[in-house]
Design a protein around this motif. Structure first.
Motif, mmCIF file in Angstrom:
data_model
loop_
_atom_site.group_PDB
_atom_site.id
_atom_site.type_symbol
_atom_site.label_atom_id
_atom_site.label_comp_id
_atom_site.label_asym_id
_atom_site.label_seq_id
_atom_site.Cartn_x
_atom_site.Cartn_y
_atom_site.Cartn_z
ATOM 1 N N GLY A 146 1.395 112.755 26.190
ATOM 2 C CA GLY A 146 1.739 112.060 25.632
ATOM 3 C C GLY A 146 2.862 110.969 26.894
ATOM 4 O O GLY A 146 2.969 111.386 27.808
ATOM 5 N N LYS A 147 3.168 109.928 26.936
ATOM 6 C CA LYS A 147 3.790 109.478 28.081
ATOM 7 C C LYS A 147 5.140 109.723 28.282
ATOM 8 O O LYS A 147 5.833 109.034 26.655
ATOM 9 C CB LYS A 147 4.284 107.735 27.941
ATOM 10 N N LEU A 148 5.682 110.556 28.963
ATOM 11 C CA LEU A 148 7.270 110.575 29.474
ATOM 12 C C LEU A 148 8.015 109.983 30.059
ATOM 13 O O LEU A 148 7.706 109.789 31.280
ATOM 14 C CB LEU A 148 6.637 112.694 29.809
ATOM 15 N N ILE A 149 8.717 110.067 29.633
ATOM 16 C CA ILE A 149 9.867 109.248 30.310
ATOM 17 C C ILE A 149 11.553 109.717 30.123
ATOM 18 O O ILE A 149 11.699 110.488 29.033
ATOM 19 C CB ILE A 149 10.113 107.972 30.164
ATOM 20 N N ILE A 150 11.783 111.064 31.200
ATOM 21 C CA ILE A 150 13.295 111.185 31.244
ATOM 22 C C ILE A 150 14.138 110.707 32.088
ATOM 23 O O ILE A 150 14.208 110.348 33.103
ATOM 24 C CB ILE A 150 13.356 112.873 31.638
ATOM 25 N N LYS A 151 15.055 109.798 31.208
ATOM 26 C CA LYS A 151 15.856 109.077 32.063
ATOM 27 C C LYS A 151 17.216 109.657 31.481
ATOM 28 O O LYS A 151 18.064 109.708 30.864
ATOM 29 C CB LYS A 151 15.918 107.741 31.280
ATOM 30 N N ALA A 152 17.851 109.254 33.098
ATOM 31 C CA ALA A 152 19.443 109.435 33.531
ATOM 32 C C ALA A 152 20.249 108.721 34.324
ATOM 33 O O ALA A 152 20.364 108.583 34.931
ATOM 34 C CB ALA A 152 19.589 111.396 34.162
ATOM 35 N N PHE A 153 21.245 108.334 32.498
ATOM 36 C CA PHE A 153 21.655 106.915 33.244
ATOM 37 C C PHE A 153 22.917 107.429 33.448
ATOM 38 O O PHE A 153 24.367 107.657 33.065
ATOM 39 C CB PHE A 153 21.971 105.724 32.049
ATOM 40 N N ILE A 154 22.845 107.577 34.579
ATOM 41 C CA ILE A 154 24.662 109.001 35.110
ATOM 42 C C ILE A 154 24.844 107.414 36.193
ATOM 43 O O ILE A 154 23.885 107.847 37.443
ATOM 44 C CB ILE A 154 23.970 109.769 35.679
ATOM 45 N N ILE A 155 25.406 107.254 36.326
ATOM 46 C CA ILE A 155 25.973 106.129 37.398
ATOM 47 C C ILE A 155 27.361 106.859 38.435
ATOM 48 O O ILE A 155 28.118 107.777 38.247
ATOM 49 C CB ILE A 155 27.345 105.335 36.727
ATOM 50 N N LEU A 156 26.468 106.942 39.594
ATOM 51 C CA LEU A 156 27.007 107.820 40.636
ATOM 52 C C LEU A 156 27.811 107.301 41.616
ATOM 53 O O LEU A 156 27.527 106.693 42.447
ATOM 54 C CB LEU A 156 26.365 109.077 41.691
ATOM 55 N N SER A 157 29.143 107.656 41.477
ATOM 56 C CA SER A 157 29.452 106.278 42.864
ATOM 57 C C SER A 157 29.621 107.809 44.034
ATOM 58 O O SER A 157 29.826 109.392 43.909
ATOM 59 C CB SER A 157 30.981 105.979 42.482
ATOM 60 N N ALA A 158 29.975 107.453 44.818
ATOM 61 C CA ALA A 158 29.973 108.035 46.123
ATOM 62 C C ALA A 158 30.979 108.810 45.977
ATOM 63 O O ALA A 158 32.249 108.089 46.069
ATOM 64 C CB ALA A 158 30.405 107.247 47.460
ATOM 65 N N THR A 179 25.192 103.991 41.898
ATOM 66 C CA THR A 179 25.411 103.190 42.332
ATOM 67 C C THR A 179 25.661 102.787 43.710
ATOM 68 O O THR A 179 26.216 103.627 44.659
ATOM 69 C CB THR A 179 26.384 102.712 41.812
ATOM 70 N N CYS A 180 25.542 101.973 44.432
ATOM 71 C CA CYS A 180 26.072 101.850 46.265
ATOM 72 C C CYS A 180 27.604 101.308 46.788
ATOM 73 O O CYS A 180 27.891 101.268 45.122
ATOM 74 C CB CYS A 180 24.772 99.823 47.084
ATOM 75 N N PRO A 181 27.977 101.982 47.212
ATOM 76 C CA PRO A 181 29.329 101.885 47.390
ATOM 77 C C PRO A 181 29.811 100.687 47.415
ATOM 78 O O PRO A 181 29.198 99.014 47.220
ATOM 79 C CB PRO A 181 29.412 102.799 49.548
ATOM 80 N N THR A 182 31.184 100.644 47.194
ATOM 81 C CA THR A 182 31.547 98.763 47.149
ATOM 82 C C THR A 182 31.117 98.229 48.310
ATOM 83 O O THR A 182 31.488 98.398 49.461
ATOM 84 C CB THR A 182 33.179 99.012 47.305
ATOM 85 N N GLY A 183 30.620 97.357 48.405
ATOM 86 C CA GLY A 183 30.612 96.371 49.149
ATOM 87 C C GLY A 183 29.566 96.253 49.942
ATOM 88 O O GLY A 183 28.510 95.264 50.877
ATOM 89 N N THR A 184 28.565 96.853 49.280
ATOM 90 C CA THR A 184 27.079 97.195 49.965
ATOM 91 C C THR A 184 26.128 96.637 48.390
ATOM 92 O O THR A 184 26.309 96.988 47.065
ATOM 93 C CB THR A 184 26.911 98.382 50.844
ATOM 94 N N PHE A 185 24.746 96.277 48.797
ATOM 95 C CA PHE A 185 23.881 96.372 48.181
ATOM 96 C C PHE A 185 22.824 96.693 48.197
ATOM 97 O O PHE A 185 22.341 96.717 49.835
ATOM 98 C CB PHE A 185 24.016 94.449 48.258
ATOM 99 N N TYR A 186 21.654 96.842 46.970
ATOM 100 C CA TYR A 186 20.425 98.239 47.852
ATOM 101 C C TYR A 186 19.506 97.168 48.073
ATOM 102 O O TYR A 186 19.082 96.063 47.441
ATOM 103 C CB TYR A 186 19.779 98.211 46.307
#
Length: 214
Positions: A3-15, A131-138
């Protein structure tokens, strides 16, 4: 058939260790930590255009994945010091975002401040939100967080949202959900001396615009 396997780790990691990256940055990109014998640590080097210098931000590859310095990605198909952790499967896998190892834009981010790291582990994609460092964008074209990238806003939810490309904080987007399930996007300007607060999502005189005060 699996089946469709999706493992999501919604870990908001700051630098971590902002100005103390493990790598002496001389270019923008992701680079392996030369002191890490486990091949799990890497540094994201971001160009500071105001003084043409670089700042390093340290990250760790998730679970059993390792950092491949050739592809500059976390993967389970890389051999570290002769030891392979290849646990990928030939089975077809599916993900709402990921299709291969690497980095992709976060579809839930309206200001390009976050992105998703994709790692295929045991036939399923581990999706980690960073998350991108403050003031930067992906930037989805370079897969890096950049100071000068202009985020192309697209409505993904109803409400008011800040215009990240506006350094005065005076413009914002209004997203309206139609009966067909699509969104209509409008751009507005805050009146006179007020600015748009991304916290309250309203025009106010009590919010301090980070770029305007710098």
């Amino acid at each position: 058939m699996y089946g469709k396997l999706i493992i999501k780790a919604f870990i908001i990691l700051s630098a971590a260790w902002l100005a103390y990256g493990a790598v002496n940055c001389t270019a923008a990109g992701r680079f392996a930590d030369p002191a890490d014998s486990t091949c799990k640590n890497y540094t994201l080097c971001v160009l500071v255009t105001s003084n043409n210098s670089y700042i390093g931000y340290n990250y760790v590859c998730p679970t059993t994945s390792l950092f491949n310095p050739i592809t500059a990605q976390c993967t389970t198909a890389y051999s570290c010091n002769g030891t392979s952790t290849n646990t990928t499967s030939t089975n077809t896998t599916s993900s709402s975002v990921c299709t291969t190892d690497g980095f992709v834009a976060d579809p839930t981010s309206t200001d390009c401040s976050s992105y998703i790291q994709c790692v295929l582990i045991n036939g399923a994609f581990l999706e980690t939100t960073l998350t991108c460092p403050t003031g930067t964008f992906y930037n989805p074209n370079t897969t890096l967080c950049e100071v000068n990238y202009v985020c192309a806003f697209t409505c993904t939810a109803a409400g008011r949202f800040a215009n990240s490309a506006d350094t005065t904080c005076q413009t914002y987007y209004l997203c309206v959900l139609t009966t067909t399930g699509t969104y209509i996007q409008y751009q507005y300007n805050c009146p006179t001396i007020s600015v748009f607060s991304p916290v309250t999502r309203m025009c106010t005189t009590s919010y301090t615009c980070p770029t305007a005060s710098g």
